[in-house]
Design a protein around this motif. Structure first.
Motif, PDB file in Angstrom:
ATOM      1  N   LYS A   1     -24.780 -30.309 -36.680  1.00 40.38           N
ATOM      2  CA  LYS A   1     -26.030 -30.500 -38.280  1.00 40.38           C
ATOM      3  C   LYS A   1     -24.403 -31.083 -39.739  1.00 40.38           C
ATOM      4  O   LYS A   1     -24.756 -32.021 -40.151  1.00 40.38           O
ATOM      5  N   LYS A   2     -23.638 -30.510 -39.693  1.00 37.79           N
ATOM      6  CA  LYS A   2     -22.227 -30.641 -40.475  1.00 37.79           C
ATOM      7  C   LYS A   2     -21.557 -31.654 -40.596  1.00 37.79           C
ATOM      8  O   LYS A   2     -20.312 -32.072 -41.093  1.00 37.79           O
ATOM      9  N   SER A   3     -21.443 -32.516 -39.142  1.00 35.46           N
ATOM     10  CA  SER A   3     -20.485 -33.698 -38.568  1.00 35.46           C
ATOM     11  C   SER A   3     -18.925 -33.044 -38.483  1.00 35.46           C
ATOM     12  O   SER A   3     -18.066 -33.908 -39.070  1.00 35.46           O
TER      13      SER A   3
ATOM     14  N   ASP B   1     -19.258 -29.781 -34.901  1.00 39.40           N
ATOM     15  CA  ASP B   1     -20.872 -29.119 -34.832  1.00 39.40           C
ATOM     16  C   ASP B   1     -21.703 -30.401 -35.949  1.00 39.40           C
ATOM     17  O   ASP B   1     -21.156 -31.112 -36.172  1.00 39.40           O
TER      18      ASP B   1
ATOM     19  N   GLN C   1     -29.205 -34.555 -25.739  1.00 39.98           N
ATOM     20  CA  GLN C   1     -27.972 -33.668 -26.715  1.00 39.98           C
ATOM     21  C   GLN C   1     -28.211 -32.719 -25.996  1.00 39.98           C
ATOM     22  O   GLN C   1     -27.660 -31.964 -26.338  1.00 39.98           O
TER      23      GLN C   1
ATOM     24  N   ASP D   1     -27.092 -24.272 -31.093  1.00 40.51           N
ATOM     25  CA  ASP D   1     -28.041 -25.154 -31.858  1.00 40.51           C
ATOM     26  C   ASP D   1     -27.049 -26.552 -32.261  1.00 40.51           C
ATOM     27  O   ASP D   1     -26.694 -26.756 -33.101  1.00 40.51           O
ATOM     28  N   LEU D   2     -27.048 -27.658 -31.645  1.00 39.45           N
ATOM     29  CA  LEU D   2     -26.230 -28.767 -32.359  1.00 39.45           C
ATOM     30  C   LEU D   2     -25.033 -28.424 -32.348  1.00 39.45           C
ATOM     31  O   LEU D   2     -23.935 -28.829 -33.048  1.00 39.45           O
TER      32      LEU D   2
END
Length: 143
Positions: free
Chosen positions: A126-128, A124, A91, A113-114
């Protein structure tokens, strides 16, 4: 006599059909040889949906290996062409496959963070959501 004529005509028709089938089969074999003749410089067969991944260092079918992102702005009566994101196993990087891009793909490093990005693109995870020049351009279906 009529029976003999019917048998002869039947045999002629069958042999004519068999010859056409043979020709069709031969043509099919020739076409089969040409399928896959579109290998790129990495040996990926585009007609089978394979493309080169810098991240995986291999030929992949991005629609199976990656995550689909659909455009936010969809024009009426236009086809929807998706972008795809492929994440490294650790990742630390992602690879973007964008429609209508001159580059084959774009590698982005993790910046938070991601969150992955460079000066033009930010993803992003997390939100795609994929931002292009700080504007939301693509979104994934996250539930």
């Amino acid at each position: 006599m009529n029976r003999l004529a019917i048998v002869v005509i039947g045999l002629m028709l069958c042999s004519a059909c068999g010859e056409r089938a043979g020709n069709s089969e031969q043509k099919g074999k020739q076409d089969a040889v040409n399928v896959g003749a579109d290998k790129d410089e990495h040996g990926c067969i585009g007609s089978a949906g394979y493309t080169w991944s810098k991240l995986k260092n291999d030929c992949i079918q991005i629609f199976d290996a990656g995550f689909r992102l659909n455009p936010v702005a969809i024009e009426k009566d236009k086809e929807v062409i998706s972008a795809f994101v492929l994440m490294s196993n650790d990742q630390s990087k992602i690879e973007l496959f964008l429609p209508d891009d001159d580059q084959h793909s774009i590698l982005l490093n993790k910046t938070g963070d991601l969150i992955y990005g460079n000066d033009t693109y930010r993803y992003d995870a997390k939100k795609s959501v994929l931002y292009v020049k700080d504007q939301v351009a693509y979104k994934g279906n996250v539930e």
